[in-house]
Write a protein that holds these residues in place. Structure first.
Motif, PDB file in Angstrom:
ATOM      1  N   CYS A   1       0.928  -0.905  -0.079  1.00 31.82           N
ATOM      2  CA  CYS A   1       0.212  -0.348   0.109  1.00 31.82           C
ATOM      3  C   CYS A   1       1.400   1.127   0.104  1.00 31.82           C
ATOM      4  O   CYS A   1      -0.005   2.221  -0.542  1.00 31.82           O
ATOM      5  N   ASP A   2       2.380   1.341   0.558  1.00 29.10           N
ATOM      6  CA  ASP A   2       3.064   2.542   0.693  1.00 29.10           C
ATOM      7  C   ASP A   2       3.249   2.505  -1.165  1.00 29.10           C
ATOM      8  O   ASP A   2       3.327   4.096  -0.537  1.00 29.10           O
ATOM      9  N   VAL A   3       3.999   1.527  -1.411  1.00 27.22           N
ATOM     10  CA  VAL A   3       3.913   1.613  -2.995  1.00 27.22           C
ATOM     11  C   VAL A   3       2.827   2.703  -4.088  1.00 27.22           C
ATOM     12  O   VAL A   3       3.466   3.353  -4.874  1.00 27.22           O
ATOM     13  N   VAL A   4       1.039   2.042  -3.205  1.00 24.72           N
ATOM     14  CA  VAL A   4       0.501   2.806  -4.220  1.00 24.72           C
ATOM     15  C   VAL A   4       1.025   3.922  -3.991  1.00 24.72           C
ATOM     16  O   VAL A   4       0.032   5.376  -4.578  1.00 24.72           O
ATOM     17  N   SER A   5       1.291   4.476  -2.777  1.00 28.62           N
ATOM     18  CA  SER A   5       0.559   5.945  -2.226  1.00 28.62           C
ATOM     19  C   SER A   5       1.799   6.661  -2.898  1.00 28.62           C
ATOM     20  O   SER A   5       2.097   7.947  -3.329  1.00 28.62           O
ATOM     21  N   LEU A   6       2.870   5.959  -3.822  1.00 19.47           N
ATOM     22  CA  LEU A   6       3.865   7.075  -4.728  1.00 19.47           C
ATOM     23  C   LEU A   6       3.338   7.364  -5.553  1.00 19.47           C
ATOM     24  O   LEU A   6       4.024   8.399  -6.930  1.00 19.47           O
ATOM     25  N   PHE A   7       2.579   7.192  -6.224  1.00 18.52           N
ATOM     26  CA  PHE A   7       1.107   7.758  -7.486  1.00 18.52           C
ATOM     27  C   PHE A   7      -0.159   7.522  -6.559  1.00 18.52           C
ATOM     28  O   PHE A   7      -0.558   8.514  -7.506  1.00 18.52           O
ATOM     29  N   GLY A   8      -0.681   7.291  -5.637  1.00 22.29           N
ATOM     30  CA  GLY A   8      -1.985   7.328  -5.661  1.00 22.29           C
ATOM     31  C   GLY A   8      -2.493   6.381  -4.707  1.00 22.29           C
ATOM     32  O   GLY A   8      -2.113   7.344  -3.677  1.00 22.29           O
ATOM     33  N   TYR A   9      -3.579   6.031  -4.606  1.00 23.38           N
ATOM     34  CA  TYR A   9      -4.408   5.708  -3.787  1.00 23.38           C
ATOM     35  C   TYR A   9      -5.493   4.114  -4.093  1.00 23.38           C
ATOM     36  O   TYR A   9      -4.774   3.909  -5.066  1.00 23.38           O
ATOM     37  N   VAL A  10      -5.020   3.498  -2.712  1.00 22.08           N
ATOM     38  CA  VAL A  10      -5.389   1.872  -2.523  1.00 22.08           C
ATOM     39  C   VAL A  10      -7.286   2.491  -2.859  1.00 22.08           C
ATOM     40  O   VAL A  10      -7.460   3.296  -2.794  1.00 22.08           O
ATOM     41  N   ARG A  11      -7.467   1.008  -4.177  1.00 20.50           N
ATOM     42  CA  ARG A  11      -8.760   0.724  -3.768  1.00 20.50           C
ATOM     43  C   ARG A  11      -9.483  -0.269  -3.902  1.00 20.50           C
ATOM     44  O   ARG A  11      -9.363  -0.974  -3.481  1.00 20.50           O
ATOM     45  N   GLU A  12     -10.120  -0.226  -1.944  1.00 21.25           N
ATOM     46  CA  GLU A  12     -10.466  -0.899  -1.596  1.00 21.25           C
ATOM     47  C   GLU A  12     -11.807  -2.161  -2.378  1.00 21.25           C
ATOM     48  O   GLU A  12     -12.312  -1.457  -2.736  1.00 21.25           O
ATOM     49  N   THR A  13     -11.575  -3.206  -1.716  1.00 20.70           N
ATOM     50  CA  THR A  13     -12.588  -4.108  -2.397  1.00 20.70           C
ATOM     51  C   THR A  13     -13.294  -4.734  -1.681  1.00 20.70           C
ATOM     52  O   THR A  13     -12.913  -4.621   0.039  1.00 20.70           O
ATOM     53  N   ASN A  14     -14.081  -5.875  -1.403  1.00 20.73           N
ATOM     54  CA  ASN A  14     -14.060  -6.673  -0.604  1.00 20.73           C
ATOM     55  C   ASN A  14     -13.241  -7.575   0.059  1.00 20.73           C
ATOM     56  O   ASN A  14     -13.314  -7.993   1.509  1.00 20.73           O
TER      57      ASN A  14
END
Length: 378
Positions: free
Chosen positions: A164-177
């Motif tokens: 999730c920290d890697v995602v923060s380099l460019f955007g936002y986590v998409r949370e699912t079920n």
């Protein structure tokens, strides 16, 4: 103002009784702008050069003509018969938004298709410690993902949640079920076959969801002692191969919606109907959906099923053709990311130890936004 020589107008010509303005650029290119389009894009009707509009198109006069056009020190000055004041256009802005075929082609970032030959060179990759402190390195990594739909990242800390920290380099986590992140590790009686040691065929994730998660990241915390190699395949390259070799099969898969479903009894029942090959309005590839675990019973007229299955099976064989696939072994700290609308991923079976990955989803628009911002800074 952008003073690049190619953005300099050499001459102007009012055409078609004032309904069109032709700009002859210094590099020889000619761009034609309808008077209506120019009026709709007057700089004074926007908050900044690329800002939001201050005018609705319905507020424009019915009949708009270019009455005068001159190259001046500040740019291109255009007078419209229906407006009191002249509008001053930045030539660089006009060039960036020009409507001639060459300019429109430049704005479309065509994907770079690939097959097994991608592995004949170092795979697209970067080091985590570098991209977190060097914007140019981060930009290069994001460009790999944008162009190829796939990239590796080495040296990611093997701590839970680092994906999730890697995602923060460019955007936002998409949370699912599945939550903000999910663990891919062998367990007893799983609801999802990904949580076994079995081989997994090449697939896209979550085709039962609308919209489908656009990016998937998988981060290796523990690697199996034997086997478990990851596999990726460019679904766009395969689809274009099918279009060339079996155009009727391609068209059939592109126009036929099929059901996808994922169920956790008492908790989740996700369903979506969509084609295996989705095209945009211009006939270009938009999304590939292929997941043999999640596709439901095909709901077609009985007489149509033989042709559909023939096309479906042909596509599936190409998606697993060694000539189209790239394999690699993840080590602890390695992460790979795929454009889930384009690149399929799979896994060979494993044994001789525990294999533990953590995954998450994100959306492509935040990645491409970050890339554009970095391109403006570097």
């Amino acid at each position: 103002m952008d003073t690049h020589a190619s953005f300099s107008p050499a001459s102007l010509a009012i055409e078609a009784a004032g309904t069109m303005l032709a700009v002859n650029w210094a590099d020889g290119r000619v761009s034609r702008f309808p008077a209506l389009w120019l009026a709709d894009n007057r700089p004074e009707t926007r908050r900044g050069a690329e800002g939001q509009r201050l005018l609705d198109a319905v507020e424009l006069p019915e009949h708009i003509l270019v009455g005068a056009a001159d190259i001046v020190a500040g740019g291109i000055e255009i007078g419209f018969g229906c407006f009191e004041h002249r509008s001053l256009f930045d030539p660089a802005w006009l060039r960036r938004h020009a409507l001639d075929p060459a300019s429109r082609a430049e704005r479309r970032r065509a994907p770079q298709l690939w097959d097994a030959g991608l592995a004949s060179h170092p795979l697209p990759a970067a080091e985590h410690g570098v991209v977190t402190r060097d914007k140019a390195a981060l930009l290069g990594w994001l460009r790999h993902i944008d162009r190829l739909g796939f990239a590796l990242l080495h040296g990611v800390p093997t701590t839970p949640g680092a994906v999730c920290d890697v995602v923060s380099l460019f955007g936002y986590v998409r949370e699912t079920n599945y939550g903000r992140l999910f663990d891919v590790v062998s367990i007893e009686e799983p609801h999802n076959l990904a949580f076994t040691a079995m081989a997994l065929g090449n697939h896209t994730d979550n085709p039962y969801r609308d919209p489908v998660p656009q990016l998937q990241l998988l981060h290796c915390l523990e690697a199996a002692g034997e086997g478990g190699e990851s596999v990726v395949v460019d679904g766009f390259a395969v689809a274009e191969r099918l279009r060339r070799e079996a155009p009727e099969a391609f068209e059939l898969l592109a126009r036929t919606k099929v059901p996808f479903r994922y169920v956790e009894p008492g908790a989740v029942d996700l369903r979506h109907w969509a084609p295996l090959i989705e095209l945009d309005a211009g006939g270009e590839l938009r999304t590939i959906r292929y997941n043999s675990r999640s596709i439901g019973p095909i709901d077609l007229d009985p007489d149509a099923l033989p042709d559909f299955y023939a096309a479906y099976r042909s596509f599936g064989r190409l998606l697993h053709d060694p000539a189209m696939t790239v394999g690699f072994r993840l080590r602890p700290g390695d992460l790979f990311i795929v454009d889930n609308r384009r690149v399929l991923h799979g896994r060979r079976g494993f044994g001789g130890g525990r294999r533990h990955l953590q995954g998450t989803y994100a959306d492509m628009d935040s990645l491409t936004s970050r890339r554009r911002v970095l391109e403006g800074e570097t």
